[in-house]
Design an enzyme around this catalytic site. Structure first.
Site, mmCIF file in Angstrom:
data_model
loop_
_atom_site.group_PDB
_atom_site.id
_atom_site.type_symbol
_atom_site.label_atom_id
_atom_site.label_comp_id
_atom_site.label_asym_id
_atom_site.label_seq_id
_atom_site.Cartn_x
_atom_site.Cartn_y
_atom_site.Cartn_z
ATOM 1 N N ARG A 46 0.792 -1.131 0.132
ATOM 2 C CA ARG A 46 0.069 0.074 0.093
ATOM 3 C C ARG A 46 0.890 1.379 0.183
ATOM 4 N NH1 ARG A 46 -2.774 -4.109 2.262
ATOM 5 N NH2 ARG A 46 -4.740 -4.160 1.880
ATOM 6 N N HIS A 65 -1.038 -15.903 6.159
ATOM 7 C CA HIS A 65 -1.143 -15.752 4.740
ATOM 8 C C HIS A 65 -0.451 -16.866 4.092
ATOM 9 C CE1 HIS A 65 -2.444 -11.496 5.587
ATOM 10 N NE2 HIS A 65 -3.361 -12.228 5.849
ATOM 11 N N CYS A 92 -1.836 -29.576 -5.009
ATOM 12 C CA CYS A 92 -2.786 -29.904 -6.359
ATOM 13 C C CYS A 92 -4.249 -29.556 -5.720
ATOM 14 C CB CYS A 92 -2.645 -31.511 -6.749
ATOM 15 S SG CYS A 92 -4.054 -31.624 -7.816
ATOM 16 N N CYS A 106 -2.220 -36.487 -11.242
ATOM 17 C CA CYS A 106 -3.836 -36.321 -11.658
ATOM 18 C C CYS A 106 -4.203 -35.254 -12.653
ATOM 19 C CB CYS A 106 -4.802 -36.339 -10.402
ATOM 20 S SG CYS A 106 -4.834 -34.634 -9.655
#
Length: 240
Positions: A34, A121, A129, A153
């Site tokens: 910011r 965070h 995945c 996958c």
């Protein structure tokens, strides 16, 4: 002298907790969000705002563009720990600092040697995945062309970082609350304390030794025992 007061407080406490934000890492040349030079100062070449590009919706709808932005603006593999990271690691080594609670995702606290780091965070170094939950390191994501896909996958491999519209990890949040609630000294550094719910953590501190270190003023300055509007690395390096 204020720095001497801080030094005395640290010398006389073995239950210190540190809560830090983006300003801790700016001294390692990682932009904050910011400030005038921060990530949220959108340049005219960007089609979308950075806030939107870091949202779950953008990740889902514009996955390829998300990863292009993420790899170039959120990951700084050349960054090294600065004076603040090293000072905090030393305080932990001495048995004075009980936990680091960070809003950063860069892993620099661990690189400096800190052990008990709660990452509100998430971290760029953890990826998984979205379908089968197989875990991947940072290199896999950075070396993938376009969208990183699971080798088992074929699902999208998502960074384990909290995007806008996503919830914080409640286990990490609860541990952070516990440390802050029981702290003798709470040092808050490199954060404007304007991002919720993380900023609300300070409300759980029960002690009377709140130390604020931030280059600009914060809403909580008037409640602090000591306030430093200065470089966090310079302040902390003077007290170890």
């Amino acid at each position: 002298m204020t720095i001497q007061k801080l030094k005395s407080i640290i010398e006389n406490s073995n239950n210190i907790v540190f809560f830090g934000g983006a300003g801790v890492s700016t001294e390692s040349n990682i932009p904050d969000f910011r400030s005038e030079t921060g990530l949220y100062k959108k340049d005219n070449t960007q089609k979308y705002s950075p806030e939107y590009m870091l949202s779950h919706t953008f990740f889902r709808k514009h996955t390829e563009e998300f990863f292009e932005f993420y790899k170039t603006k959120m990951v700084y593999t050349e960054a090294k720990p600065n004076k603040a990271h090293l000072a905090l690691a030393e305080l932990e080594k001495r048995g004075k600092l009980k936990a680091i609670i960070t809003q950063n995702i860069d892993g620099l606290h661990q690189m400096a040697g800190s052990k008990n780091v709660l990452e509100l965070h998430g971290s760029i170094y953890r990826n998984y995945c979205v379908d089968c939950k197989k875990e991947y390191g940072l290199d896999f994501v950075m070396k993938s062309e376009n969208i990183p896909k699971c080798v088992e996958c074929g699902g999208i491999v998502k960074p384990d970082v909290v995007l806008y519209e996503e919830s914080l990890n409640m286990y990490v949040m609860d541990k952070a609350l516990e440390y802050i609630r029981n702290a003798d000294v709470l040092i808050v550094g490199g954060t404007s304390l304007s991002v919720y719910p993380a900023a609300n953590l300070i409300e759980y501190y029960r002690g009377n030794k709140l130390i604020l270190i931030n280059k600009s003023e914060t809403y909580y300055d008037r409640r602090a025992f000591l306030t430093f509007n200065d470089s966090i690395g310079e302040v902390l390096s003077q007290v170890i």
